[in-house]
Design a protein around this motif. Structure first.
Motif, PDB file in Angstrom:
ATOM      1  N   GLU A 225     -23.782  -4.429  12.267  1.00  0.00           N
ATOM      2  CA  GLU A 225     -24.532  -3.146  12.013  1.00  0.00           C
ATOM      3  C   GLU A 225     -26.565  -3.286  12.218  1.00  0.00           C
ATOM      4  OE1 GLU A 225     -23.324  -0.435  11.147  1.00  0.00           O
ATOM      5  OE2 GLU A 225     -21.267  -0.693  11.482  1.00  0.00           O
ATOM      6  N   THR A 309     -26.113   2.246   6.445  1.00  0.00           N
ATOM      7  CA  THR A 309     -24.748   2.713   6.291  1.00  0.00           C
ATOM      8  C   THR A 309     -24.297   1.752   5.254  1.00  0.00           C
ATOM      9  OG1 THR A 309     -25.250   1.948   9.338  1.00  0.00           O
ATOM     10  CG2 THR A 309     -23.040   1.049   8.120  1.00  0.00           C
ATOM     11  N   ARG A 310     -23.497   1.921   4.560  1.00  0.00           N
ATOM     12  CA  ARG A 310     -22.063   1.717   3.831  1.00  0.00           C
ATOM     13  C   ARG A 310     -21.079   1.155   4.493  1.00  0.00           C
ATOM     14  NH1 ARG A 310     -23.303   3.754  -2.449  1.00  0.00           N
ATOM     15  NH2 ARG A 310     -25.743   3.762  -1.878  1.00  0.00           N
ATOM     16  N   GLU A 312     -17.411  -0.012   3.137  1.00  0.00           N
ATOM     17  CA  GLU A 312     -16.269  -0.637   2.003  1.00  0.00           C
ATOM     18  C   GLU A 312     -15.412  -1.031   2.444  1.00  0.00           C
ATOM     19  OE1 GLU A 312     -14.675   3.239   1.150  1.00  0.00           O
ATOM     20  OE2 GLU A 312     -17.378   4.143   0.706  1.00  0.00           O
ATOM     21  N   ARG A 502     -13.658   1.619   5.439  1.00  0.00           N
ATOM     22  CA  ARG A 502     -14.835   2.822   6.062  1.00  0.00           C
ATOM     23  C   ARG A 502     -16.118   2.425   6.273  1.00  0.00           C
ATOM     24  NH1 ARG A 502     -17.037   6.742   1.434  1.00  0.00           N
ATOM     25  NH2 ARG A 502     -16.934   9.129   2.715  1.00  0.00           N
ATOM     26  N   THR A 503     -16.775   2.896   7.130  1.00  0.00           N
ATOM     27  CA  THR A 503     -18.268   3.261   7.821  1.00  0.00           C
ATOM     28  C   THR A 503     -18.746   4.270   7.569  1.00  0.00           C
ATOM     29  OG1 THR A 503     -17.500   1.248   9.192  1.00  0.00           O
ATOM     30  CG2 THR A 503     -19.738   2.445   9.047  1.00  0.00           C
ATOM     31  N   VAL A 504     -19.846   4.394   6.361  1.00  0.00           N
ATOM     32  CA  VAL A 504     -20.623   5.614   6.297  1.00  0.00           C
ATOM     33  C   VAL A 504     -21.277   5.409   6.923  1.00  0.00           C
ATOM     34  CG1 VAL A 504     -21.286   7.448   5.008  1.00  0.00           C
ATOM     35  CG2 VAL A 504     -19.259   6.713   4.378  1.00  0.00           C
ATOM     36  N   ARG A 505     -22.302   5.793   8.207  1.00  0.00           N
ATOM     37  CA  ARG A 505     -23.221   5.536   8.755  1.00  0.00           C
ATOM     38  C   ARG A 505     -24.271   6.850   8.002  1.00  0.00           C
ATOM     39  NH1 ARG A 505     -20.052   3.606  12.366  1.00  0.00           N
ATOM     40  NH2 ARG A 505     -20.125   1.334  13.264  1.00  0.00           N
ATOM     41  N   GLY A 506     -25.990   6.269   8.096  1.00  0.00           N
ATOM     42  CA  GLY A 506     -26.686   7.643   7.824  1.00  0.00           C
ATOM     43  C   GLY A 506     -27.637   7.882   8.388  1.00  0.00           C
ATOM     44  N   ASP A 507     -28.594   8.890   8.971  1.00  0.00           N
ATOM     45  CA  ASP A 507     -29.465   9.599   9.914  1.00  0.00           C
ATOM     46  C   ASP A 507     -30.667   8.939   8.770  1.00  0.00           C
ATOM     47  OD1 ASP A 507     -27.969  12.424   9.995  1.00  0.00           O
ATOM     48  OD2 ASP A 507     -27.548  10.878  11.534  1.00  0.00           O
TER      49      ASP A 507
END
Length: 508
Positions: A225, A309-310, A312, A502-507
């Motif tokens: 990442e 980026t988170r 989990e 779970r992958t959460v990508r921010g801008d």
């Protein structure tokens, strides 16, 4: 041999500095001699260095480099030369103990691997220990152990591959002969059986230290990442099973011919030896090895992470854990030393900000660490905290973010910065008292700073750092959003090494 977790030997570091977990050692690494300078002496010197006074017992000559301390308690005054075939040689005489270290760096690491060949640098490190034209299979260690060697090993990281041995001073010729034989004649020995055997060893190391280890694959998730696909640091040094399985003996031979050449290596001899005799031995054993093709060096480049980026992650572990990781300036670049100091302010001792808050005051964490893990093209600043039973990774993250916000707003104070400087300088001078560490430090400086005698300038990065400079580095590099946050939650049916759920990508 480990895919090294200890590349970082700058004066701005007292803990391991490579940003991936080290592999288990497959070869002998025997205990080193204990350092000779007493802690009170080094602490006094460390305090004097950054407070501007000069201890009377120090012995180094004034540095020619502006900003470097004029007096050092440990000398690094080495002679650097080069053979006609391009081999760089560094001689560091230190007659205090009758031992000598031979430390050889090849300027090739996992960042230099071709696409689809991840793990070649580490695999090749293993192959190099199996024998060469004049050294029969599996006798390398036997020769050295019978000669009284006190350390024998090799390590690989993103940037370089390192081989070293510390021997009695009268066994220097043996160590040089062994290193030169595998540099010049490895391919006369390496065959399919050797290659396949060592490939299996490396795959087993991966299983043992990553796939079957608690939290073992988190470093791979974070690396992927932080650095986009195609970046030289996107993958781990240990190698992927798919690429290792796809490797052939001819691939290994081509890798050797391209990278294991005199003009892509630096040989350091540090300890008790006669310089004239050592030079003659180096000429005798390494001089006839032909120069190889020129090996291009990759250039450092800024890595912009596109927002937070988170990740989990679930893992069959007992305790939750949080990792917070940022891409940061490269080794010796502006801000690198300041972030070393920031890591000590955060977790360097029981009164440090994160330790005091998480472990002592709130008692929600079992442990916490922070490090600036420096490398040639880019670095990683990482905070890792493990929860106590009954607490969660989210709890830890909330408190860490609170402390980081306070640090960004109020900055470090002079007292905590002074403690960080004292610890860093004293720890690193202790390290320099060992022959093996001196040799590796010289190679580190030559590789990253192009000067084996960079000690004074390196110390100055720490001793001359200001609170304002540290605060700027924190605000510029440890931004609230440009990071990777990895939250590990225990789950019994998950792999022990972890799996991303779970992958959460921010801008940005």
């Amino acid at each position: 041999m480990p895919s090294d977790a200890g590349v970082r030997v700058s004066i701005g570091a007292a803990r391991p500095r490579d940003f991936h977990a080290g592999d288990g050692s497959g070869h002998n690494q025997l205990p080193m001699a204990r350092p000779k300078l007493r802690l009170p002496v080094l602490l006094a010197v460390a305090g004097a260095l950054f407070l501007g006074s000069t201890p009377s017992h120090a012995a180094d000559p004034p540095s020619k480099t502006s900003g470097a301390p004029s007096t050092l308690p440990v000398k690094l005054v080495a002679e650097k030369t080069q053979l006609p075939n391009g081999l760089t040689v560094v001689f560091d005489e230190d007659r205090r103990t009758p031992i000598v270290t031979v430390n050889l760096w090849y300027r090739v690491g996992s960042k230099d691997e071709a696409k689809g060949r991840n793990g070649f640098a580490h695999l090749f490190e293993h192959v190099m220990f199996q024998g060469s034209k004049h050294v029969p299979e599996d006798t390398y260690f036997r020769f050295l152990e019978r000669a009284g060697a006190s350390s024998i090993n090799g390590t690989t990281n993103t940037d370089r591959t390192n081989y070293f041995e510390t021997v009695p001073e009268n066994q220097l010729e043996l160590a040089l002969w062994l290193e030169s034989d595998r540099m010049g004649f490895l391919l006369d020995h390496a065959d399919q059986a050797t290659f396949e055997g060592q490939r299996d060893v490396v795959k087993n190391e991966r299983r043992q230290n990553y796939e079957n280890a608690p939290y073992g694959l988190v470093s791979q998730f974070v690396r992927a990442e932080l650095f986009p696909e195609g970046h030289p640091y996107h993958l781990l040094t240990i190698g992927s099973p798919q690429d290792l399985d796809a490797a052939t003996l001819e691939d290994v031979r081509a890798f050797f011919r391209a990278n294991y050449v005199p003009n892509n290596a630096t040989l350091v001899i540090s300890g008790s030896f006669d310089k004239a005799k050592a030079k003659a031995l180096v000429e005798k054993y390494f001089g006839p090895i032909p120069r190889g093709p020129e090996v291009p060096r990759k250039k450092p480049a800024r890595v912009d992470h596109p927002g937070e980026t988170r990740l989990e992650v679930e893992a069959n572990v007992e305790l939750p854990r949080v990792y917070i990781s940022w891409p940061t300036p490269a080794f010796f670049a502006p801000g690198d030393a300041e972030l070393d100091l920031a890591s000590h302010v955060l977790t360097g001792g029981k009164t440090s900000r994160l330790y005091k808050r998480l472990v002592y005051d709130l008692q929600i964490a079992q442990g916490v660490s922070a490090s600036q893990q420096s490398s040639e093209l880019a670095s990683v600043f990482e905070i890792v905290a493990t929860a106590r039973p009954g607490h969660t990774a989210d709890e830890l993250l909330k408190v860490i973010d609170e402390e980081l916000a306070k640090l960004r707003k109020g900055g470090v104070d002079d007292a905590e910065l002074g403690r960080a400087k004292t610890t860093i300088v004293a720890d690193n001078f202790f390290d320099l008292e060992k022959s093996s560490s001196r040799a590796n430090r010289l190679n580190t400086y030559d590789y990253y700073a192009h000067d084996p005698n960079y000690l004074g300038q390196d110390i100055a990065r720490t001793t001359n750092a200001t609170a304002a400079g540290v605060n700027d580095a924190i605000r510029n590099s440890l931004k609230e959003k440009d990071r990777v946050v990895t939250l590990v939650t225990p789950k019994k049916d998950a792999p022990v090494a972890g799996r991303i759920v779970r992958t959460v990508r921010g801008d940005k």
